[in-house]
Design an enzyme around this catalytic site. Structure first.
Site, PDB file in Angstrom:
ATOM      1  N   TRP A 192     -61.509 -26.025 -22.593  1.00 25.42           N
ATOM      2  CA  TRP A 192     -62.283 -26.130 -23.848  1.00 25.42           C
ATOM      3  C   TRP A 192     -62.010 -27.454 -24.545  1.00 25.42           C
ATOM      4  O   TRP A 192     -62.923 -28.066 -25.111  1.00 25.42           O
ATOM      5  CB  TRP A 192     -61.994 -24.939 -24.758  1.00 25.42           C
ATOM      6  CG  TRP A 192     -62.463 -23.644 -24.170  1.00 25.42           C
ATOM      7  CD1 TRP A 192     -61.703 -22.555 -23.871  1.00 25.42           C
ATOM      8  CD2 TRP A 192     -63.813 -23.295 -23.799  1.00 25.42           C
ATOM      9  NE1 TRP A 192     -62.496 -21.558 -23.341  1.00 25.42           N
ATOM     10  CE2 TRP A 192     -63.783 -21.985 -23.283  1.00 25.42           C
ATOM     11  CE3 TRP A 192     -65.031 -23.969 -23.844  1.00 25.42           C
ATOM     12  CZ2 TRP A 192     -64.928 -21.328 -22.812  1.00 25.42           C
ATOM     13  CZ3 TRP A 192     -66.173 -23.325 -23.383  1.00 25.42           C
ATOM     14  CH2 TRP A 192     -66.114 -22.030 -22.876  1.00 25.42           C
ATOM     15  N   ASP A 194     -59.739 -26.014 -32.768  1.00 33.72           N
ATOM     16  CA  ASP A 194     -60.540 -24.900 -32.256  1.00 33.72           C
ATOM     17  C   ASP A 194     -59.600 -23.704 -32.161  1.00 33.72           C
ATOM     18  O   ASP A 194     -58.661 -23.704 -31.364  1.00 33.72           O
ATOM     19  CB  ASP A 194     -61.085 -25.292 -30.873  1.00 33.72           C
ATOM     20  CG  ASP A 194     -61.823 -24.154 -30.168  1.00 33.72           C
ATOM     21  OD1 ASP A 194     -61.873 -23.027 -30.700  1.00 33.72           O
ATOM     22  OD2 ASP A 194     -62.358 -24.415 -29.062  1.00 33.72           O
ATOM     23  N   LYS A 204     -64.297 -13.803 -29.925  1.00 32.70           N
ATOM     24  CA  LYS A 204     -63.021 -13.538 -29.269  1.00 32.70           C
ATOM     25  C   LYS A 204     -62.213 -12.535 -30.094  1.00 32.70           C
ATOM     26  O   LYS A 204     -61.748 -11.544 -29.571  1.00 32.70           O
ATOM     27  CB  LYS A 204     -62.210 -14.839 -29.105  1.00 32.70           C
ATOM     28  CG  LYS A 204     -62.974 -15.972 -28.432  1.00 32.70           C
ATOM     29  CD  LYS A 204     -63.237 -15.718 -26.959  1.00 32.70           C
ATOM     30  CE  LYS A 204     -64.351 -16.563 -26.363  1.00 32.70           C
ATOM     31  NZ  LYS A 204     -64.079 -17.980 -26.235  1.00 32.70           N
TER      32      LYS A 204
HETATM   33  C1  LIG Z   1     -64.806 -19.126 -25.770  1.00 32.17           C
HETATM   34  C2  LIG Z   1     -64.296 -20.404 -26.288  1.00 32.17           C
HETATM   35  C3  LIG Z   1     -65.148 -21.483 -26.557  1.00 32.17           C
HETATM   36  C4  LIG Z   1     -66.631 -21.446 -26.295  1.00 32.17           C
HETATM   37  O1  LIG Z   1     -67.255 -20.609 -27.195  1.00 32.17           O
HETATM   38  P1  LIG Z   1     -68.835 -20.451 -27.244  1.00 32.17           P
HETATM   39  O2  LIG Z   1     -69.017 -19.689 -28.529  1.00 32.17           O
HETATM   40  O3  LIG Z   1     -69.262 -19.709 -26.042  1.00 32.17           O
HETATM   41  O4  LIG Z   1     -69.435 -21.802 -27.313  1.00 32.17           O
HETATM   42  C5  LIG Z   1     -64.601 -22.634 -27.079  1.00 32.17           C
HETATM   43  N1  LIG Z   1     -63.282 -22.724 -27.325  1.00 32.17           N
HETATM   44  C6  LIG Z   1     -62.439 -21.707 -27.065  1.00 32.17           C
HETATM   45  C7  LIG Z   1     -60.982 -21.861 -27.352  1.00 32.17           C
HETATM   46  C8  LIG Z   1     -62.916 -20.517 -26.543  1.00 32.17           C
HETATM   47  O5  LIG Z   1     -62.071 -19.516 -26.283  1.00 32.17           O
END
Ligand SMILES: *Cc1c(COP(=O)(O)O)cnc(C)c1O
Length: 360
Positions: free
Chosen positions: A101, A171, A195
């Site tokens: 990511w 993030d 998540k």
């Molecule tokens: C799942 C995830 C993403 C991507 O998320 P989307 O909403 O599908 O774009 C980005 N960063 C992390 C840490 C993730 O777990």
């Protein structure tokens, strides 16, 4: 009706109480005679939903008044572009690469400016967090970027990097609300909610006010400008209304659990059951350096791809679902987010013990 223990990395398990409440309110939300899905985002009822959700999130995280909370769309991935478009005044940013990511975010940012990858753990398949106490932070960097919990590899920053005064952008998709956080250490905290908080379709951005400006990169769309959404209190256009409503319910649920400190305690207790088992198992082993282990995502392997597949299949038959590792790494991964009950982790470990006895 029977529910499984769902170890999916995302979209992921939600608290059963929240799902039941949403079900009960499906046809008639608090006497409005309609579902939240059907109501105007300008209605009094929805205004109360979004205002309450924001306030509860502020209470939970202790978000200071000089930070805005935005409920946006486009997933976490859209932020990979939105962050540089809005923050790259010097067109330079530093990225710490701890997994797919962060890698994707860095690659996207490269469309807009110079990206310096100031640290990486790719040399050991992202199984650890690099030492970030004294990194070569670029003098003119607009921000330093991290992915705080690496969903795929199961690592977590236990200490934030020393950004040497630069704005930290994080993030937190897969560790959102899993433990207390000092918001003042960050310029931007963001995460997709699917998540650990709610249904896919909402991304929450917590951003310090001085970073919200009209001075964005030329060509930045109105919809991708933080100021648009900050000025309109996330109601510039139709927001992901139903998703925000569910997030609001999850915030209330976390409050009822005792807030983030209590959440952390529960999460540590759950993770310990699984890590302790992995540390003494003769069949399974964890893939992450001990000190960097995530409380949320726990990858493990047997070392034999056929055995891994057999395990995933038999676990599913036993009501333990979505244990297959990410398609890029193989093996297994148990995501044990806030809403995964302690009993779910115990059931997993009991099953692993039994599987180990049968297959060694
Ligand atoms: C799942 C995830 C993403 C991507 O998320 P989307 O909403 O599908 O774009 C980005 N960063 C992390 C840490 C993730 O777990």
């Amino acid at each position: 009706m029977s529910r499984v223990y769902n170890f999916s990395a995302g979209p992921a398990v939600l608290p059963e109480e929240v799902l039941k409440e949403a079900a009960a309110e499906m046809l008639d939300y608090k006497g409005t005679g309609m579902s939240v899905m059907e109501m105007s985002h300008r209605s009094k009822a929805f205004e109360e939903i979004i205002t309450t959700a924001e306030q509860d999130l502020r209470d939970l995280m202790g978000i200071p008044d000089n930070y805005k909370v935005l409920f946006l769309q486009g997933g976490a991935s859209q932020q990979f572009a939105m962050i540089p478009m809005n923050l790259m005044k010097n067109r330079v940013a530093d990225y710490i690469i701890t997994g797919q990511w962060a890698k994707k975010a860095a690659k996207e940012a490269e469309k807009y400016g110079k990206v310096n990858r100031i640290a990486s753990s790719e040399d050991k398949t992202f199984s650890y967090i690099p030492d970030c106490s004294d990194l070569p932070v670029s003098e003119n960097a607009d921000y330093v970027y991290i992915c705080e919990n690496n969903t795929i590899y199961g690592t977590k920053f236990k200490e934030l990097p020393n950004t040497k005064g630069k704005t930290l952008v994080a993030d937190v998709s897969s560790c959102f609300l899993s433990e207390p956080v000092d918001v003042t250490k960050y310029g931007v905290i963001y995460g997709g909610v699917q998540k650990n908080i709610g249904p896919a379709g909402v991304v929450i951005v917590i951003i310090r006010e001085d970073l919200i400006t009209e001075d964005v990169l030329p060509g930045t769309p109105t919809m991708l400008t933080y100021k648009t959404h900050a000025d309109a209190k996330s109601l510039y256009n139709t927001p992901p209304a139903y998703g925000i409503y569910i997030c609001g319910k999850v915030f209330k649920w976390i409050k009822a659990q005792g807030g983030l400190a209590a959440m952390k305690e529960k999460n540590e207790k759950k993770a310990k059951v699984l890590y302790d088992f992995l540390d003494q198992s003769r069949l399974f082993k964890g893939t992450v350096v001990q000190k960097d282990r995530s409380l949320m995502n726990v990858p493990f392997v047997t070392g034999n791809a056929d055995m891994d597949a057999k395990f995933v299949k038999e676990a599913k038959e036993a009501g333990l679902e979505n244990l297959k590792g990410h398609r890029t790494v193989g093996g297994m991964r148990a995501s044990i987010y806030n809403a995964m009950p302690y009993d779910g982790v115990v059931a997993l470990v009991d099953f692993m013990k039994k599987f180990e006895e049968e297959n060694l």
